[in-house]
Scaffold this motif. Structure first.
Motif, short mmCIF file in Angstrom:
data_model
loop_
_atom_site.label_atom_id
_atom_site.label_comp_id
_atom_site.label_asym_id
_atom_site.label_seq_id
_atom_site.Cartn_x
_atom_site.Cartn_y
_atom_site.Cartn_z
N LEU A 181 65.28 53.73 16.45
CA LEU A 181 64.47 53.69 17.67
C LEU A 181 63.19 52.89 17.47
O LEU A 181 62.74 52.18 18.37
CB LEU A 181 64.15 55.11 18.14
N GLY A 182 62.60 53.03 16.26
CA GLY A 182 61.39 52.28 15.95
C GLY A 182 61.64 50.78 15.96
O GLY A 182 60.86 50.01 16.54
N LEU A 184 64.08 49.27 17.48
CA LEU A 184 64.41 48.91 18.86
C LEU A 184 63.15 48.74 19.69
O LEU A 184 63.02 47.79 20.49
CB LEU A 184 65.31 49.99 19.47
N PHE A 185 62.19 49.65 19.50
CA PHE A 185 60.93 49.60 20.24
C PHE A 185 60.14 48.35 19.90
O PHE A 185 59.66 47.64 20.80
CB PHE A 185 60.11 50.85 19.92
N PHE A 186 60.01 48.06 18.60
CA PHE A 186 59.24 46.89 18.19
C PHE A 186 59.94 45.60 18.62
O PHE A 186 59.27 44.61 18.94
CB PHE A 186 59.02 46.89 16.68
N ASN A 187 61.26 45.60 18.63
CA ASN A 187 61.99 44.42 19.09
C ASN A 187 61.75 44.20 20.59
O ASN A 187 61.59 43.06 21.05
CB ASN A 187 63.48 44.61 18.81
N LEU A 188 61.71 45.32 21.35
CA LEU A 188 61.45 45.23 22.78
C LEU A 188 60.05 44.72 23.05
O LEU A 188 59.84 43.84 23.91
CB LEU A 188 61.64 46.61 23.42
N ILE A 189 59.08 45.24 22.28
CA ILE A 189 57.69 44.78 22.42
C ILE A 189 57.57 43.30 22.10
O ILE A 189 56.88 42.54 22.79
CB ILE A 189 56.75 45.61 21.50
N GLN A 190 58.29 42.87 21.05
CA GLN A 190 58.26 41.47 20.66
C GLN A 190 58.82 40.57 21.76
O GLN A 190 58.26 39.49 22.04
CB GLN A 190 59.06 41.28 19.37
#
Length: 207
Positions: A181-182, A184-190
């Motif tokens: 999830l972490g 996935l979250f950072f990839n989404l933010i990027q």
């Protein structure tokens, strides 16, 4: 001296885990500062190990190692384990508080220091044929750590043997989920940042 007393107790836990973790849980003998001290000492030990272990068993390139980058291999998994274990055991009627889980996990790390320090010295005097002794001690350190973590988890949460094993396996699964999830979250933010930057460039060019 309190510091020497803390060290003596941590050694007692390593040698007599049933009594040691029971006292940690019900006599409040375990100290958070000592657990974090063991974590810090292990981090330094692993940095030294990766850089100065004998060339016979050293598969790392010392010039490519980054000491700060090495922190993620010790501190990050430690924090993830404690967080995942606390989150899971809260739902499984565990009696351990978050601070107790941190202290228990920290004290369980001690064998990795006790064996790795002499093992580093040993690695610099052994031959290729004797490398098996180094790997054997490495394996013993890991097994000792897992044993202490098992006893500590069982004692601090007052679980049965089977429930402790199940909980530890589920904790590893939760750690994997948190990491997924972490990422996935950072990839989404990027992707969002990249999209906003692209829109900004388009508007700047048209302006």
């Amino acid at each position: 001296m309190p510091f020497l007393k803390d060290i003596k107790y941590s050694l007692h836990v390593a040698m007599h885990p049933f009594d040691g973790f029971w006292d940690l849980k019900y006599e409040n003998k375990g100290k958070l500062r000592m657990a974090l001290g063991i974590l810090l000492a292990l981090t330094l030990t692993m940095i030294v190990k990766r850089q100065y272990v004998g060339y016979v068993v050293n598969y790392n390139h010392p010039l490519e190692l980054n000491s700060i980058n090495e922190l993620k291999y010790i501190i990050f998994p430690f924090l993830l384990w404690c967080l995942a274990n606390w989150s899971l055991t809260t739902l499984m009627d565990g009696e351990g508080k978050f601070a107790e889980i941190v202290i228990t996990t920290g004290y369980a790390l001690l064998p990795l220091i006790l064996i790795n320090i002499p093992n580093i010295l040993l690695s610099n005097v052994i031959t290729l044929r004797e490398a098996s002794f180094y790997h054997l001690l490495d394996a013993l350190a890991t097994l000792w750590f897992v044993w202490l973590l098992f006893i500590g988890t069982m004692t601090v949460h007052q679980y049965t043997v089977l429930k402790t094993i199940t909980t530890m396996l589920l904790t590893l699964a939760v750690v994997g989920i948190i990491i997924f999830l972490g990422l996935l979250f950072f990839n989404l933010i990027q992707q969002i940042v990249s999209f906003v930057y692209t829109v900004y460039q388009e508007l700047s060019l048209r302006g």
